[in-house]
Design a protein around this motif. Structure first.
Motif, PDB file in Angstrom:
ATOM      1  N   MET A   1      -6.644-106.038 -17.338  1.00  0.00           N
ATOM      2  CA  MET A   1      -5.364-106.095 -16.670  1.00  0.00           C
ATOM      3  C   MET A   1      -5.424-107.057 -15.505  1.00  0.00           C
ATOM      4  O   MET A   1      -6.430-107.218 -14.853  1.00  0.00           O
ATOM      5  N   SER A   2      -4.224-107.611 -15.255  1.00  0.00           N
ATOM      6  CA  SER A   2      -4.166-108.564 -14.199  1.00  0.00           C
ATOM      7  C   SER A   2      -4.417-107.920 -12.878  1.00  0.00           C
ATOM      8  O   SER A   2      -4.010-106.818 -12.645  1.00  0.00           O
ATOM      9  N   HIS A   3      -5.147-108.619 -11.983  1.00  0.00           N
ATOM     10  CA  HIS A   3      -5.379-108.032 -10.675  1.00  0.00           C
ATOM     11  C   HIS A   3      -4.141-108.197  -9.822  1.00  0.00           C
ATOM     12  O   HIS A   3      -3.331-109.070  -9.992  1.00  0.00           O
ATOM     13  N   GLU A   4      -4.038-107.312  -8.827  1.00  0.00           N
ATOM     14  CA  GLU A   4      -3.015-107.358  -7.810  1.00  0.00           C
ATOM     15  C   GLU A   4      -3.716-107.810  -6.547  1.00  0.00           C
ATOM     16  O   GLU A   4      -4.335-107.020  -5.874  1.00  0.00           O
ATOM     17  N   PRO A   5      -3.725-109.058  -6.200  1.00  0.00           N
ATOM     18  CA  PRO A   5      -4.486-109.503  -5.052  1.00  0.00           C
ATOM     19  C   PRO A   5      -4.003-108.846  -3.757  1.00  0.00           C
ATOM     20  O   PRO A   5      -2.870-108.400  -3.673  1.00  0.00           O
ATOM     21  N   ALA A   6      -4.860-108.814  -2.749  1.00  0.00           N
ATOM     22  CA  ALA A   6      -4.592-108.025  -1.550  1.00  0.00           C
ATOM     23  C   ALA A   6      -3.335-108.447  -0.826  1.00  0.00           C
ATOM     24  O   ALA A   6      -3.088-109.603  -0.601  1.00  0.00           O
ATOM     25  N   THR A   7      -2.531-107.471  -0.407  1.00  0.00           N
ATOM     26  CA  THR A   7      -1.330-107.707   0.385  1.00  0.00           C
ATOM     27  C   THR A   7      -1.332-106.795   1.591  1.00  0.00           C
ATOM     28  O   THR A   7      -0.808-105.695   1.527  1.00  0.00           O
ATOM     29  N   PRO A   8      -1.942-107.222   2.678  1.00  0.00           N
ATOM     30  CA  PRO A   8      -2.102-106.345   3.820  1.00  0.00           C
ATOM     31  C   PRO A   8      -0.890-106.322   4.758  1.00  0.00           C
ATOM     32  O   PRO A   8       0.021-107.102   4.650  1.00  0.00           O
ATOM     33  N   THR A   9      -0.939-105.403   5.708  1.00  0.00           N
ATOM     34  CA  THR A   9       0.091-105.304   6.736  1.00  0.00           C
ATOM     35  C   THR A   9      -0.528-105.535   8.098  1.00  0.00           C
ATOM     36  O   THR A   9      -1.738-105.617   8.245  1.00  0.00           O
ATOM     37  N   THR A  10       0.329-105.620   9.102  1.00  0.00           N
ATOM     38  CA  THR A  10      -0.171-105.874  10.454  1.00  0.00           C
ATOM     39  C   THR A  10      -0.529-104.601  11.203  1.00  0.00           C
ATOM     40  O   THR A  10      -1.269-104.646  12.163  1.00  0.00           O
ATOM     41  N   THR A 142     -10.684 -93.463 -24.794  1.00  0.00           N
ATOM     42  CA  THR A 142     -11.638 -94.274 -25.549  1.00  0.00           C
ATOM     43  C   THR A 142     -11.529 -94.047 -27.054  1.00  0.00           C
ATOM     44  O   THR A 142     -11.534 -95.006 -27.833  1.00  0.00           O
ATOM     45  N   SER A 143     -11.426 -92.804 -27.483  1.00  0.00           N
ATOM     46  CA  SER A 143     -11.366 -92.541 -28.926  1.00  0.00           C
ATOM     47  C   SER A 143     -10.135 -93.167 -29.552  1.00  0.00           C
ATOM     48  O   SER A 143     -10.183 -93.663 -30.685  1.00  0.00           O
ATOM     49  N   ARG A 144      -9.013 -93.186 -28.818  1.00  0.00           N
ATOM     50  CA  ARG A 144      -7.802 -93.821 -29.336  1.00  0.00           C
ATOM     51  C   ARG A 144      -7.974 -95.337 -29.388  1.00  0.00           C
ATOM     52  O   ARG A 144      -7.536 -95.984 -30.345  1.00  0.00           O
ATOM     53  N   VAL A 145      -8.618 -95.909 -28.377  1.00  0.00           N
ATOM     54  CA  VAL A 145      -8.905 -97.353 -28.393  1.00  0.00           C
ATOM     55  C   VAL A 145      -9.787 -97.686 -29.591  1.00  0.00           C
ATOM     56  O   VAL A 145      -9.564 -98.682 -30.298  1.00  0.00           O
ATOM     57  N   PRO A 172      -2.587-107.348 -30.344  1.00  0.00           N
ATOM     58  CA  PRO A 172      -2.080-106.021 -30.743  1.00  0.00           C
ATOM     59  C   PRO A 172      -2.859-104.839 -30.196  1.00  0.00           C
ATOM     60  O   PRO A 172      -2.269-103.776 -29.978  1.00  0.00           O
ATOM     61  N   VAL A 173      -4.157-104.959 -29.971  1.00  0.00           N
ATOM     62  CA  VAL A 173      -4.922-103.808 -29.468  1.00  0.00           C
ATOM     63  C   VAL A 173      -4.424-103.374 -28.076  1.00  0.00           C
ATOM     64  O   VAL A 173      -4.030-102.218 -27.885  1.00  0.00           O
ATOM     65  N   PRO A 174      -4.389-104.271 -27.068  1.00  0.00           N
ATOM     66  CA  PRO A 174      -3.844-103.822 -25.773  1.00  0.00           C
ATOM     67  C   PRO A 174      -2.355-103.507 -25.831  1.00  0.00           C
ATOM     68  O   PRO A 174      -1.880-102.648 -25.085  1.00  0.00           O
ATOM     69  N   ALA A 175      -1.603-104.186 -26.720  1.00  0.00           N
ATOM     70  CA  ALA A 175      -0.172-103.898 -26.836  1.00  0.00           C
ATOM     71  C   ALA A 175       0.052-102.460 -27.279  1.00  0.00           C
ATOM     72  O   ALA A 175       0.911-101.750 -26.735  1.00  0.00           O
ATOM     73  N   GLY A 260      -0.771-105.326 -17.957  1.00  0.00           N
ATOM     74  CA  GLY A 260      -1.777-104.757 -18.845  1.00  0.00           C
ATOM     75  C   GLY A 260      -1.897-105.398 -20.198  1.00  0.00           C
ATOM     76  O   GLY A 260      -2.846-105.124 -20.928  1.00  0.00           O
ATOM     77  N   LEU A 261      -0.945-106.249 -20.553  1.00  0.00           N
ATOM     78  CA  LEU A 261      -0.967-106.806 -21.898  1.00  0.00           C
ATOM     79  C   LEU A 261      -1.486-108.232 -21.936  1.00  0.00           C
ATOM     80  O   LEU A 261      -2.510-108.519 -22.563  1.00  0.00           O
TER      81      LEU A 261
END
Length: 423
Positions: A1-10, A142-145, A172-175, A260-261
Motif C-alpha cells: 500500500m501506498s505510504h502516507e508521508p508525514a504531515t506534522p502540526t505545530t 493470510t488464508s484468504r490471500v 487482481p489479487v490486491p483488488a 491499497g490497490l
C-alpha cells in the motif's frame, strides 16, 4: 500500500536540537529535480541523486514555478522530515517539484484523503481506522490471500504459457483483497475490478481514467448506503457505527481503494520483474519460501515505487545545518534515501537476505502507510507462490522491452509479459 508521508502540526513541535550540525558551505540551488533513470537500469534511481546525497543530503532547489525550496536525499534527513510535526502534508501548501509542473496548483485534499491533511482531522480519521489494520487482523487474512493467490495461479496456468502478469496476477489479487476488506458483494466485484484497472492504467486516455475514477467513487458511495441499511462483516460496515458521515465514509473507502490497490499491484509486478532479472535471488526465494518476510522488505527498499514526496514547513526549522523558512517546500527523495550507504551498505545490490528494516518505502511518522501490514501479507504470499508454482517463469520479452510507467511519483510497469515451460 501506498505510504502516507508525514504531515506534522505545530502544536507539539520538537525544538531544534542545540547540537545541530554546523552549516554546510553554500552551493548553487539545483535548477531541476533529477527524474531520468539510467539507461538499461529500470530499478535504479536517477544517478544524480546519489551524487547530490553524497555532496549535501539537504540541498537548495529551484522549483518549476520559481519557488526556492529544498531537496532531501539522505536517509537521516528524509526520516527527520517525515517525523517532524512542523512539516505539513497539505496539498495546497506544496509546490510541485517535477519538471513541467510550473502551472500546477494543487487543491486541498478531498474528504477522506488522509495523505493531504494534517491533524486534528488526520488524527480523527486515523484513530478510527488503525484498529482495522493491526498486524494480528491482517495476518488473520493470510488464508484468504493464499486462496485468492492459488485461484489466480490456476487461471494463469490454464491461460498460459504466456500472460501479462499485471492483468493475470499482480492487479487482481490486491483488488480482490480490497473487495474483501470493504465488503464488495461478489456479484459486483467484476465491475469493481474493471473500473479499478482502468483508473490505475497509464495506457488509456486521461478522459477514460477520470471516468473510471468517477465510477469508482459513485460505486463506493452506493456501497456505503447499502452498509448503512444492512451492515455485514467488513470495514465499511464497522465504520457505519462511528460519527462519520456518508460523504466521509465514501471518501475513506475511495482513499483505501487507491492506497491499497495500485501500489501493491505495482510492487508485485515490478518486484517480479526485479526477481526475474536477478535469477540468483529468485532461486534463493524459491528454495526457501521462509525468506519471504525479508525478501518483501528488501524489494520495498530496492524499488521504492512511491519514490518522491513533498512537505511544507509550517515554521522556521533548522535541519542538517540548514535554515528552512516557513512556507518553503521540501521534496523528499525516498528512493535516494533508501539507497543511502550510510544506512544500507552496498545499497545498489538486491539482496533478499539483507535486513532492510527501517526502509522508508512505507513512509515514516504519523502518515506511515496505514495498510502496510495487509500489503506485506499479500506480497509474502504472492512472490514465493508465483515462483514455486512456475519454476521456469521468465520474461517473454527482453528486459528493455518491458514498458515502464511514467508517473511523476509512482514507479512500476504497464505490462509484464512472462512465460514458462508448459508441463
Amino acid at each position: 500500500m501506498s505510504h502516507e508521508p508525514a504531515t506534522p502540526t505545530t502544536s507539539s513541535a520538537p525544538s531544534a536540537p542545540s547540537s545541530a550540525p554546523a552549516a554546510r558551505p553554500a552551493r548553487e540551488p539545483l535548477t531541476e529535480l533529477p527524474i531520468t533513470r539510467p539507461a538499461g537500469c529500470p530499478f535504479a534511481p536517477p544517478a544524480e541523486l546519489a551524487e547530490l546525497r553524497e555532496e549535501q543530503p539537504l540541498r537548495r532547489m529551484r522549483y518549476p514555478d520559481g519557488h526556492l525550496g529544498w531537496l532531501a536525499t539522505g536517509y537521516s534527513v528524509a526520516r527527520a522530515v517525515a517525523a517532524d510535526r512542523r512539516f505539513s502534508s497539505r496539498y495546497e501548501l506544496m509546490h510541485m517539484p517535477f519538471p513541467g509542473t510550473a502551472a500546477v496548483e494543487l487543491p486541498p485534499a478531498t474528504v477522506g484523503d488522509l495523505t493531504g491533511i494534517d491533524p486534528p482531522h488526520h488524527t480523527r480519521y486515523r484513530r478510527l481506522l488503525m484498529g482495522k489494520f493491526t498486524v494480528r487482523r491482517m495476518r488473520e487474512l493470510t488464508s484468504r490471500v493464499e486462496q485468492i493467490t492459488a485461484e489466480h495461479l490456476d487461471a494463469m496456468e490454464r491461460q498460459g504459457p504466456q500472460v501479462d502478469l499485471v492483468k493475470a496476477f499482480a492487479h487482481p489479487v490486491p483488488a480482490l483483497m480490497i473487495c474483501e476488506l470493504l465488503g464488495v458483494p461478489y456479484a459486483e466485484r467484476a465491475r469493481f475490478q474493471q473500473h479499478a484497472m482502468t483508473a490505475s492504467s497509464t495506457e488509456g486516455s486521461v478522459e477514460e481514467q477520470y471516468a473510471a475514477m468517477a465510477a469508482l467513487q459513485e460505486f463506493v458511495g452506493e456501497l456505503v448506503r447499502a452498509k448503512r441499511a444492512r451492515p455485514t462483516d467488513d470495514l465499511l460496515s464497522d465504520l457505519t457505527g462511528t460519527d462519520l458521515t456518508d460523504e466521509e465514509l465514501a471518501g475513506l473507502g475511495s482513499f483505501l481503494l487507491g492506497a491499497g490497490l495500485d501500489t501493491t499491484s505495482n510492487m508485485i509486478s515490478l518486484g517480479t520483474f526485479a526477481l526475474l532479472t536477478h535469477p540468483d535471488q529468485a532461486d534463493a526465494l524459491r528454495a526457501d519460501p521462509g525468506l519471504a518476510e525479508q525478501a518483501v522488505e528488501e524489494l520495498m527498499r530496492y524499488l521504492t515505487i512511491a519514490h518522491t514526496g513533498v512537505r511544507a514547513a509550517l515554521e522556521d526549522i533548522e535541519l542538517e545545518g540548514q535554515s528552512i523558512r516557513a512556507g518553503e517546500s521540501v521534496t523528499v527523495s525516498l528512493q535516494a534515501a533508501n539507497r543511502d550507504p550510510q544506512r544500507f551498505p552496498d545499497p545498489d545490490r538486491l539482496d533478499l537476505r539483507r535486513k532492510a528494516t527501517g526502509h522508508l518505502a512505507f513512509g515514516h511518522g504519523i502518515h506511515q502507510c496505514l495498510g502496510q501490514q495487509l500489503a506485506r501479507v499479500e506480497m509474502r504470499v504472492a512472490f514465493p507462490a508465483l515462483l514455486t508454482r512456475f519454476p521456469t517463469l521468465r520474461l517473454a520479452v527482453p528486459p528493455h522491452e518491458v514498458p515502464l510507467r511514467n508517473d511523476l511519483s509512482m514507479h512500476g510497469v504497464q505490462r509484464l509479459p512472462v512465460t514458462w515451460d508448459a508441463a
